[in-house]
Design an enzyme around this catalytic site. Structure first.
Site, mmCIF file in Angstrom:
data_model
loop_
_atom_site.group_PDB
_atom_site.id
_atom_site.type_symbol
_atom_site.label_atom_id
_atom_site.label_comp_id
_atom_site.label_asym_id
_atom_site.label_seq_id
_atom_site.Cartn_x
_atom_site.Cartn_y
_atom_site.Cartn_z
ATOM 1 N N SER A 130 0.824 -1.210 0.000
ATOM 2 C CA SER A 130 0.000 0.000 0.000
ATOM 3 C C SER A 130 0.859 1.261 0.000
ATOM 4 C CB SER A 130 -0.911 0.035 1.225
ATOM 5 O OG SER A 130 -1.640 1.244 1.225
ATOM 6 N N LYS A 185 -4.578 -6.595 3.560
ATOM 7 C CA LYS A 185 -4.550 -5.470 2.596
ATOM 8 C C LYS A 185 -5.964 -5.114 2.142
ATOM 9 C CE LYS A 185 -3.184 -2.290 -0.236
ATOM 10 N NZ LYS A 185 -4.036 -2.105 -1.332
ATOM 11 N N HIS A 188 -7.518 -3.199 4.837
ATOM 12 C CA HIS A 188 -6.952 -1.840 4.794
ATOM 13 C C HIS A 188 -7.735 -0.990 3.792
ATOM 14 C CE1 HIS A 188 -4.522 1.006 2.447
ATOM 15 N NE2 HIS A 188 -3.905 1.318 3.575
ATOM 16 N N ASN A 189 -8.009 -1.563 2.641
ATOM 17 C CA ASN A 189 -8.731 -0.807 1.616
ATOM 18 C C ASN A 189 -10.174 -0.534 2.028
ATOM 19 O OD1 ASN A 189 -6.363 -1.147 0.194
ATOM 20 N ND2 ASN A 189 -7.381 -1.444 -1.754
ATOM 21 N N GLU A 192 -9.975 2.219 4.218
ATOM 22 C CA GLU A 192 -9.664 3.392 3.364
ATOM 23 C C GLU A 192 -10.971 3.978 2.778
ATOM 24 O OE1 GLU A 192 -6.451 2.677 0.404
ATOM 25 O OE2 GLU A 192 -7.886 3.323 -1.102
HETATM 26 C C1 6PG Z 1 -3.219 1.521 -1.585
HETATM 27 C C2 6PG Z 1 -4.505 1.753 -2.317
HETATM 28 C C3 6PG Z 1 -4.439 1.101 -3.660
HETATM 29 C C4 6PG Z 1 -5.464 1.632 -4.639
HETATM 30 C C5 6PG Z 1 -6.854 1.463 -4.183
HETATM 31 C C6 6PG Z 1 -7.825 2.300 -4.982
HETATM 32 O O1 6PG Z 1 -3.310 0.946 -0.501
HETATM 33 O O2 6PG Z 1 -2.171 1.920 -2.072
HETATM 34 O O3 6PG Z 1 -5.550 1.215 -1.607
HETATM 35 O O4 6PG Z 1 -4.483 -0.269 -3.459
HETATM 36 O O5 6PG Z 1 -5.195 2.961 -4.918
HETATM 37 O O6 6PG Z 1 -7.140 0.124 -4.337
HETATM 38 O O7 6PG Z 1 -9.012 1.686 -4.843
HETATM 39 P P1 6PG Z 1 -10.352 2.132 -5.513
HETATM 40 O O8 6PG Z 1 -10.039 2.385 -6.980
HETATM 41 O O9 6PG Z 1 -11.243 0.969 -5.333
HETATM 42 O O10 6PG Z 1 -10.748 3.366 -4.823
#
Ligand code: 6PG
Length: 486
Positions: A130, A185, A188-189, A192
């Protein structure tokens, strides 16, 4: 320059390129390969020029160029491209060699690949990476899991290239068996998604109730970033708010269409939470909020026919802004509590024996959700490794006690003014439902039993004993036998 490379990166899209450069900058010789050879050449002759980067024009050449055991990191699109590349690599690998998948793969694919490759003597690792492009180049958060025997061979490289927490600890540790690295991970998303949705809701509330200018809003987020909300996403929000379009002079944010995209990891998190029977409603709401934002044409049509109240300016903008800040903090605690509940449920389901404090530390730097707040989560799990819910930790229950009133105030104001705050509302509902001694679920049980003889447990009898009432007088006295909680 070394003759043999320490590690290979296969897949030279932006993340692969940046990871290869990061590894090289830490003193490792890196072999690189891309399916389209022109890209390999362009990289080796461009950003990789004059560096310890060894381009390979075929999979065979890539494998030949590596020290044993071979370490090959795949940076290709999740799904069938990973299986195809593994299939091609197998003809050139030997038992003990290591394949690392650094894409956003679904954890069940990683479970399958770890087991299949184990049978062939190949050690497979699925790692979360990430931090986007910048993180890959200067220090990502890394979440490796899979065949533990690989860890001693990749640890030094992984820890060298990873981000470091403010106290210097690498934001990388072994997560656990099979798909656990990719699960962490994915989670984590999911977090996010909820963090971003809640920040967007906070911005909307401030904009509409306080009528602050973009400059004032940017300064406010900057100020928030000096307190308990300190995080990468708050930091970039203030930068985004200030940015002007050089052509039109307008704020870039005002020019961006309000229709959010997604690649699917948030959806996976919500699906996994449902599969595990764990209430991660705020994360799911953040996914649904993106879906609803994408229905722009429908929203425009509905705006003409569905009435709602108007928004009246807050009497004291400064005071309301402070309530929004506290509401965001409370909602964030609730969303993380849900996220860690999902991790806990997955750990039990798949026997991963996850260390939640270490996971919080892996997210402390480098990744998108990096935040000071994660130190407090680390501390909570260090004090009680089996904490059932983050909200039960004294630091967080105290923080919620102080901030919950602001969350109520802000959600109520939003509801009365017709402003949708799905993540804030769901966080509040989660908080209140979680602390309820008695929920109205007894009525749900009664209805299930009434129409389907699904049975219920009684408050005056031990758990696990099931009862049925003949509610209509004409039903069967026998009950259906299948009972499940998820
Ligand atoms: C990270 C981000 C990366 C990505 C996202 C975007 O941890 O670096 O999460 O994995 O930018 O997956 O996700 P979306 O396009 O679903 O918003």
């Amino acid at each position: 320059m070394k003759n043999k490379a320490d590690i290979a990166v296969a897949g030279l899209a932006v993340m692969g390129e940046n990871l290869a450069l990061n590894m090289e900058s830490k003193g490792f010789a890196v072999a690189v390969y891309n399916r389209t050879g022109a890209r390999t050449e362009a990289f080796a002759g461009g950003r990789g020029k004059g560096r310890n980067i060894l381009p390979a024009s075929s999979i065979g050449e890539l494998c030949d160029s590596l020290e044993r055991p071979r370490r090959i990191m795949l940076m290709v699109k999740a799904g069938s491209p990973v299986d195809e590349l593994i299939g091609q690599l197998l003809a050139h690998l030997e038992p003990g060699d290591i394949i690392i998948d650094g894409g956003n793969s679904f954890f069940k694919d990683t479970m399958r690949r770890t087991a299949e490759l184990q049978k062939k003597g190949i050690l497979f690792v699925g790692t979360g990476v990430s931090g986007g492009e910048e993180g890959a180049l200067h220090g990502p958060s890394l979440m490796p899991g899979g065949d533990i025997r690989a860890w001693e061979h990749i640890r030094d490289i992984f820890r060298a290239i990873s981000a470091k927490a403010p106290d210097g600890t690498p934001c990388c540790d072994w997560v656990g068996p099979d798909g656990s690295g990719h699960f962490v991970k994915m989670l984590h998303n999911g977090i996010e998604y909820s963090d971003m949705q809640m920040i967007a809701e906070a911005w909307e509330l401030l904009r509409r109730f306080c009528r602050f200018t973009p400059e004032t809003l940017a300064a406010l987020f900057e100020d928030w970033n000096r307190g308990e909300l300190e995080s990468y996403l708050i930091e970039i929000t203030s930068e985004i708010l200030r940015r002007k379009d050089p052509e039109t002079g307008a704020y870039v944010l005002d020019l961006i269409l309000d229709s959010a995209g997604q690649k699917g990891t948030g959806k996976w998190t919500a699906e996994c939470a449902l599969d595990l029977g764990t209430p991660a409603a705020t994360i799911a709401e953040a996914v649904f909020a993106r879906c609803l934002s994408a229905l722009r044409e429908e929203r425009l049509a509905a705006a003409e026919i569905l009435p709602g109240p108007s928004v009246s300016e807050a009497q004291d903008g400064k005071e309301f802004a402070e309530s929004v800040r506290q509401a965001l903090y409370a909602a964030k605690i609730c969303a993380y509590a849900q996220g860690f509940q999902v991790l806990r449920a997955a750990s039990l389901e798949y026997n991963w024996n996850l260390n939640y404090g270490d996971i919080a530390l892996m997210w402390r730097g480098g990744c998108i959700i990096r935040a000071k707040f994660l130190d407090d989560i680390k501390r909570a799990f260090a004090a009680d490794g089996d904490l059932a819910n983050l909200m039960f930790d004294p630091f967080f229950s105290d923080a919620l006690a102080k901030a919950q009133d602001s969350l109520r105030k802000v959600v109520a104001a939003a509801a009365m003014s017709g402003i949708a705050v799905p993540a804030f509302s769901s966080a509040l509902a989660y908080y209140d439902a979680s602390r309820s001694k008695r929920l109205p679920a007894n009525l749900i049980q009664a209805m299930r039993d009434c129409f389907g003889a699904h049975t219920y447990e009684r408050i005056d009898r031990p758990r696990g004993e099931f009862f049925h009432t003949d509610w209509t007088g004409s039903g069967s006295v026998s009950a259906t036998s299948t009972n499940y909680n998820r």
